[in-house]
Scaffold this active site. Structure first.
Site, PDB file in Angstrom:
ATOM      1  N   LYS A  40       0.779  -1.124  -0.043  1.00 57.58           N
ATOM      2  CA  LYS A  40       0.173   0.056  -0.036  1.00 57.58           C
ATOM      3  C   LYS A  40       0.888   1.157   0.008  1.00 57.58           C
ATOM      4  O   LYS A  40       0.750   2.325  -0.962  1.00 57.58           O
ATOM      5  CB  LYS A  40      -0.906   0.116   1.342  1.00 57.58           C
ATOM      6  CG  LYS A  40      -2.010  -1.150   1.088  1.00 57.58           C
ATOM      7  CD  LYS A  40      -2.781  -0.943   2.525  1.00 57.58           C
ATOM      8  CE  LYS A  40      -2.063  -1.239   3.740  1.00 57.58           C
ATOM      9  NZ  LYS A  40      -1.609  -2.483   3.984  1.00 57.58           N
ATOM     10  N   THR A  41       1.789   1.190   0.937  1.00 59.85           N
ATOM     11  CA  THR A  41       2.693   2.321   0.997  1.00 59.85           C
ATOM     12  C   THR A  41       3.342   2.589  -0.185  1.00 59.85           C
ATOM     13  O   THR A  41       3.529   3.752  -0.796  1.00 59.85           O
ATOM     14  CB  THR A  41       3.354   2.528   2.178  1.00 59.85           C
ATOM     15  OG1 THR A  41       2.851   2.234   3.322  1.00 59.85           O
ATOM     16  CG2 THR A  41       4.622   3.740   2.556  1.00 59.85           C
ATOM     17  N   ASP A 224      -2.111   7.791   3.676  1.00 58.06           N
ATOM     18  CA  ASP A 224      -1.655   6.293   4.036  1.00 58.06           C
ATOM     19  C   ASP A 224      -2.266   6.168   5.386  1.00 58.06           C
ATOM     20  O   ASP A 224      -2.665   7.246   6.060  1.00 58.06           O
ATOM     21  CB  ASP A 224       0.007   6.400   4.092  1.00 58.06           C
ATOM     22  CG  ASP A 224       0.301   4.922   4.154  1.00 58.06           C
ATOM     23  OD1 ASP A 224      -0.521   3.926   4.009  1.00 58.06           O
ATOM     24  OD2 ASP A 224       1.599   4.891   4.242  1.00 58.06           O
ATOM     25  N   GLU A 225      -2.455   4.933   5.732  1.00 57.17           N
ATOM     26  CA  GLU A 225      -2.915   4.510   6.929  1.00 57.17           C
ATOM     27  C   GLU A 225      -4.367   5.009   7.225  1.00 57.17           C
ATOM     28  O   GLU A 225      -4.647   5.491   8.472  1.00 57.17           O
ATOM     29  CB  GLU A 225      -1.963   4.714   8.091  1.00 57.17           C
ATOM     30  CG  GLU A 225      -0.655   4.194   8.025  1.00 57.17           C
ATOM     31  CD  GLU A 225      -0.614   2.806   8.249  1.00 57.17           C
ATOM     32  OE1 GLU A 225      -1.563   2.186   8.743  1.00 57.17           O
ATOM     33  OE2 GLU A 225       0.656   2.547   8.398  1.00 57.17           O
ATOM     34  N   GLN A 255      -5.714  -3.153  10.721  1.00 58.28           N
ATOM     35  CA  GLN A 255      -4.911  -2.520  11.340  1.00 58.28           C
ATOM     36  C   GLN A 255      -5.259  -1.295  11.766  1.00 58.28           C
ATOM     37  O   GLN A 255      -4.388  -0.347  12.333  1.00 58.28           O
ATOM     38  CB  GLN A 255      -3.581  -2.281  10.450  1.00 58.28           C
ATOM     39  CG  GLN A 255      -2.899  -3.507   9.842  1.00 58.28           C
ATOM     40  CD  GLN A 255      -1.675  -3.137   9.109  1.00 58.28           C
ATOM     41  OE1 GLN A 255      -0.732  -2.799   9.720  1.00 58.28           O
ATOM     42  NE2 GLN A 255      -1.767  -3.265   7.827  1.00 58.28           N
ATOM     43  N   ARG A 611       4.898  -7.380  11.114  1.00 61.64           N
ATOM     44  CA  ARG A 611       6.369  -6.553  10.845  1.00 61.64           C
ATOM     45  C   ARG A 611       7.427  -7.383  10.411  1.00 61.64           C
ATOM     46  O   ARG A 611       8.274  -6.910   9.988  1.00 61.64           O
ATOM     47  CB  ARG A 611       6.587  -5.820  12.290  1.00 61.64           C
ATOM     48  CG  ARG A 611       5.545  -4.693  12.603  1.00 61.64           C
ATOM     49  CD  ARG A 611       5.134  -3.913  11.791  1.00 61.64           C
ATOM     50  NE  ARG A 611       3.852  -4.142  11.235  1.00 61.64           N
ATOM     51  CZ  ARG A 611       3.341  -3.810   9.979  1.00 61.64           C
ATOM     52  NH1 ARG A 611       3.815  -3.000   9.282  1.00 61.64           N
ATOM     53  NH2 ARG A 611       2.248  -4.278   9.452  1.00 61.64           N
TER      54      ARG A 611
HETATM   55  N1  LIG Z   1       5.508  -5.549  -6.268  1.00 62.53           N
HETATM   56  C1  LIG Z   1       6.511  -5.573  -5.665  1.00 62.53           C
HETATM   57  N2  LIG Z   1       7.329  -6.473  -5.530  1.00 62.53           N
HETATM   58  C2  LIG Z   1       8.446  -6.510  -4.785  1.00 62.53           C
HETATM   59  N3  LIG Z   1       8.307  -6.028  -3.628  1.00 62.53           N
HETATM   60  C3  LIG Z   1       7.266  -5.346  -3.241  1.00 62.53           C
HETATM   61  C4  LIG Z   1       6.301  -4.999  -4.018  1.00 62.53           C
HETATM   62  N4  LIG Z   1       5.394  -4.418  -3.475  1.00 62.53           N
HETATM   63  C5  LIG Z   1       5.695  -4.212  -2.381  1.00 62.53           C
HETATM   64  N5  LIG Z   1       6.911  -4.708  -2.084  1.00 62.53           N
HETATM   65  C6  LIG Z   1       7.569  -4.783  -0.955  1.00 62.53           C
HETATM   66  O1  LIG Z   1       6.891  -5.222   0.054  1.00 62.53           O
HETATM   67  C7  LIG Z   1       7.137  -4.598   1.416  1.00 62.53           C
HETATM   68  C8  LIG Z   1       5.823  -4.038   1.920  1.00 62.53           C
HETATM   69  O2  LIG Z   1       5.404  -3.092   1.065  1.00 62.53           O
HETATM   70  P1  LIG Z   1       4.641  -1.751   2.019  1.00 62.53           P
HETATM   71  O3  LIG Z   1       5.227  -1.418   2.967  1.00 62.53           O
HETATM   72  O4  LIG Z   1       4.266  -0.633   1.059  1.00 62.53           O
HETATM   73  O5  LIG Z   1       3.218  -2.551   2.323  1.00 62.53           O
HETATM   74  P2  LIG Z   1       1.900  -2.027   3.207  1.00 62.53           P
HETATM   75  O6  LIG Z   1       0.812  -2.689   2.492  1.00 62.53           O
HETATM   76  O7  LIG Z   1       2.064  -0.539   3.249  1.00 62.53           O
HETATM   77  O8  LIG Z   1       2.379  -2.692   4.431  1.00 62.53           O
HETATM   78  P3  LIG Z   1       1.659  -2.189   5.974  1.00 62.53           P
HETATM   79  O9  LIG Z   1       0.174  -2.473   5.944  1.00 62.53           O
HETATM   80  O10 LIG Z   1       2.232  -2.739   6.943  1.00 62.53           O
HETATM   81  O11 LIG Z   1       1.727  -0.817   5.907  1.00 62.53           O
HETATM   82  C9  LIG Z   1       8.025  -3.481   1.035  1.00 62.53           C
HETATM   83  O12 LIG Z   1       9.308  -4.068   1.558  1.00 62.53           O
HETATM   84  C10 LIG Z   1       7.936  -3.268  -0.470  1.00 62.53           C
HETATM   85  O13 LIG Z   1       8.999  -2.544  -0.786  1.00 62.53           O
HETATM   86 MG   LIG Z   2       2.128   0.870   4.889  1.00 63.36          MG
END
Ligand SMILES: Nc1ncnc2c1ncn2[C@@H]1O[C@H](COP(=O)(O)OP(=O)(O)OP(=O)(O)O)[C@@H](O)[C@H]1O
Ligand SMILES: [Mg+2]
Length: 728
Positions: A40-41, A224-225, A255, A611
């Site tokens: 997402k981020t 975000d969030e 979350q 995490r």
């Molecule tokens: N398409 C992709 N290919 C490889 N790595 C990815 C891809 N998309 C995301 N990632 C990696 O996965 C990890 C999680 O991504 P991110 O932090 O954006 O998730 P999130 O959904 O925001 O998580 P959270 O809910 O914990 O905030 C990061 O290390 C990110 O770089």
């Molecule tokens: Mg995130």
């Protein structure tokens, strides 16, 4: 057939189809609902880069809200690597940071003095205690923390004291105290955290011309969030986005962990209704955690009843089992954690890639003690941070008085710090004088200066600082203040080494002032980049107050990260220790027997588990000292909710480990082009509606384009046949 086109846009390479669709979604309201680690981020950051890269937006058109200052800094750094634009004019920060920035610019409209000060929660509590005392109300009759919670909760609901009424005498009294508090803040030119948001909202709401200006400026608003926004934040966002901005919110209902601070998951559903979003976009692939970790997290969260429903799968292998350790007592638990950290470190995992998480701050003490004894460097997020240390707050109080001499709170803090013979009796005299003359404490001190050499010397000092603040450079002024106030000397003369070391922090403050760049500060780039004068000092002070709520990025030394689960939101580590997994601790005591509260604790557990990238430790203590009594620990129900085949029950033996890995974003260079169509171009199709071109190329005399039509999906079209209108 379009693979090669995407390869030309390194910005988008590596995204999965759902992520790609979200990143390149047309400029329309969009809600992304997806589980932990689904990117997402990353999607949010890449979307901003994509918008800039394809010139759909300039940096000043973007408003991006993150949950912590740390997250904002990280996003800024990532963006910096992805696009060549200067990001100075982009508004990227926390709700508080952004509202602070807004109020600095529009202090006049907000009816605040140009040098208005931000009260952090400790300042706020001190002010509340002072007011109760003045009003002759005992701290038993009105508990200061209760009043603080009351005031903040009202503000977060957008309510002023004048809007409130209550039948019962106790609430009536709280309301009266709130009114008194509001008046004092106005007089002293201060704003607490909740006030930043409320005032910014009120100003926008009351001034259509200002609102119109910002509505047309921010064509893209990204959050975000989103699941943790409260009612006021939601109103602020929707007000700004109300002029047709493309609002992109990302979140995860599983979350949502700030219900106790007024966060409303219902904001997600409200957003969809208010902005006509048919369905949220879902991302279902988890990129963070090994299979076992994800399976454990999914199994735990599946027990919650109130969920919006989404799936999460991983392409990674199962990985290692989850290690569970039950220690004899809390000291043994801490020793176990320290031992594992040592072992991982020896096998090449940097300390910074390991985190120890706990439910409440109080648990950090024994961990700290043990890590310290074992000489393992650690860093605490969310503990007593730099800007919250006593000596730093003393120095900041002098700076506050330098720009705003009527700041009673600051004056009380340092009138006798360092000790200058102004005792409690004299302070009382000054307070009486101030009350009877209806002036600030400083003005009263001026009136009394003739009768006391000590007061006169203090008044001269403050006048001197005030004059310098008008002209001096921020770093110069800070250095001068630290010395002239006598603070530096005072600590240098202390016998206890720990007290003497406070001078180092004062030096560090001067350093911080020297390197203070308003535009990189917590969401505020100031009215000008000038570092001289009152505006710079005020910006610096606001930065210090906001920064105190977050991690201090100091030293650069490799260190284990210690933090509460709340503080860990959005972060990831190769190895994670979740400690204190006992009933009454995690889940916390207050939640036992309250079904809703248990669900919130379970979401917290879900955040904790997710995490971890590769290795996850769960631990508990069979006995623990609590309030001076030994208590027997029963394993947390959340451990029991993890399928047993995923768990490995440990005797305290270290195990093997590999090294960490990084992600790299390539810098964007080229945009695919063909026949006037290029990536980022906005188009309209009679059937599919609005879209954005993802790629275009010439093939066999005709031009083929790939277009993201948002809810109508991504389509590949031949422009010779498809009726595509260019929108720009
Ligand atoms: N398409 C992709 N290919 C490889 N790595 C990815 C891809 N998309 C995301 N990632 C990696 O996965 C990890 C999680 O991504 P991110 O932090 O954006 O998730 P999130 O959904 O925001 O998580 P959270 O809910 O914990 O905030 C990061 O290390 C990110 O770089
Ligand atoms: Mg995130």
């Amino acid at each position: 057939m379009f693979e090669e086109d995407f390869a030309q846009t390194p910005l988008l390479s590596g995204l999965n189809p759902e992520q790609l669709a979200a990143v390149t979604y047309p400029a329309e309201p969009l809600l992304i609902l997806a589980g932990a680690g689904s990117g997402k981020t990353r999607v949010l950051t890449t979307r901003i880069a994509w918008l800039l890269h394809t010139a759909q937006a300039q940096p000043h058109n973007v408003l991006a809200v993150t949950f912590t200052n740390k997250a904002a800094k990280e996003m800024r750094t990532r963006l910096g690597a992805m696009v060549s634009h200067s990001l100075r004019r982009m508004w990227l920060g926390t709700f508080h940071g952004l509202c602070h920035r807004f109020l600095r610019i529009h202090h006049r409209e907000a009816d605040l003095p140009p040098s208005f000060q931000v009260l952090d929660s400790a300042d706020q509590l001190a002010l509340i205690k002072r007011l109760l005392k003045q009003a002759g109300i005992s701290e038993e009759a009105v508990v200061p923390r209760v009043l603080q919670g009351f005031i903040n909760a009202q503000k977060e609901n957008g309510l002023r004291a004048a809007d409130l009424d209550a039948p019962d005498p106790h609430t009536k009294r709280l309301i009266a105290c709130y009114a008194d508090y509001e008046q004092t803040c106005r007089r002293e030119g201060t704003a607490d955290f909740a006030e930043l948001l409320l005032r910014a909202y009120e100003v926008l709401n009351a001034r259509p011309e200002l609102l119109a200006h910002y509505q047309s400026r921010f064509t893209h608003i990204l959050v975000d969030e989103f699941q943790d926004t409260n009612a006021l934040q939601y109103r602020w966002l929707t007000l700004l986005a109300g002029g047709g901005a493309a609002l992109c919110a990302v979140g995860d209902d599983d979350q949502s962990i700030y219900r106790f601070r007024g966060a409303r998951v219902g904001n997600m559903a409200d957003l969809m209704t208010a902005f006509g979003i048919d369905a949220p976009v879902k991302l279902e692939q988890n990129y963070r955690s090994a299979g076992n970790i994800l399976a454990a997290a999914n199994a735990v969260i599946a027990r919650n009843r109130k969920r919006l429903g989404k799936n999460l799968r991983t392409g990674a292998g199962a990985g290692e089992p989850i290690r569970f350790y039950s220690a004899a007592d809390d000291a043994a638990e801490a020793r176990f954690i320290a031992g594992e950290i040592q072992a991982l470190r020896q096998e090449g995992l940097p300390l910074a890639h390991m985190a120890v998480l706990y439910r409440s701050n109080a648990q950090s003490r024994i961990l700290e003690q043990t890590l310290f004894a074992e000489r393992i460097p650690y860093r605490i997020y969310g503990g007593l941070r730099f800007y919250e240390r006593a000596e730093i707050k003393h120095a900041l109080a002098y700076l506050r008085l330098a720009v705003h001499r009527d700041d009673d709170h600051a004056l009380l803090r340092i009138i006798n710090m360092p000790p200058r013979g102004i005792g409690a009796r004299t302070v009382e005299q000054i307070q009486q004088q101030a009350q009877s003359a209806g002036v600030s404490l400083f003005a009263a001190a001026v009136q009394l200066a003739g009768a006391s050499a000590k007061i006169a010397a203090f008044v001269r000092l403050i006048h001197d600082l005030h004059e310098r603040a008008q002209v001096a450079d921020l770093a110069e002024l800070t250095a001068y203040t630290v010395a002239a106030s006598g603070l530096h000397d005072y600590f240098a003369k202390q016998k206890i080494p720990a007290e003497r070391e406070r001078t180092e922090n004062l030096d560090e403050l001067v350093n911080a002032a020297r390197f203070f760049r308003p535009e990189e500060a917590a969401g505020w780039d100031g009215v000008s980049a000038d570092t001289a004068g009152v505006a710079a000092v005020a910006a610096f002070l606001g930065h210090a107050a906001l920064e105190a709520g977050d991690n201090q990025a100091d030293g650069g030394q490799d260190a284990v990260q210690l933090m509460t689960v709340h503080a860990a939101k959005g972060l990831e580590f190769d190895a994670v220790f979740v400690s204190g997994l006992e009933e009454g601790r995690f889940p916390g005591e207050q939640s036992l027997g309250d079904a809703e509260a248990i669900e919130e604790e379970r979401r917290l557990m879900y955040v904790a588990l997710t995490r971890a990238k590769r290795r996850l430790y769960l631990s508990m203590a069979q006995q623990r000292m609590l309030h001076g009594m030994t208590r027997t620990g029963v394993p947390s129900r959340f451990v029991g909710e993890i399928p047993e085949n995923l768990l490995h029950f440990l005797s305290p033996k270290p195990a093997r480990r590999g090294a960490g890995h990084f992600d790299r974003f390539g810098a964007a260079q080229t945009a695919a082009a063909g026949g006037g169509f290029y990536a980022g171009l906005r188009v309209r199709h009679t059937k599919f509606g609005k879209g954005v071109v993802l790629a275009a190329r010439e093939a066999g005399g005709s031009v083929r384009v790939k277009v993201n039509f948002g809810s109508a999906g991504i389509k590949e079209l031949d422009t010779a046949f498809a009726r595509l209108e260019m929108e720009d």
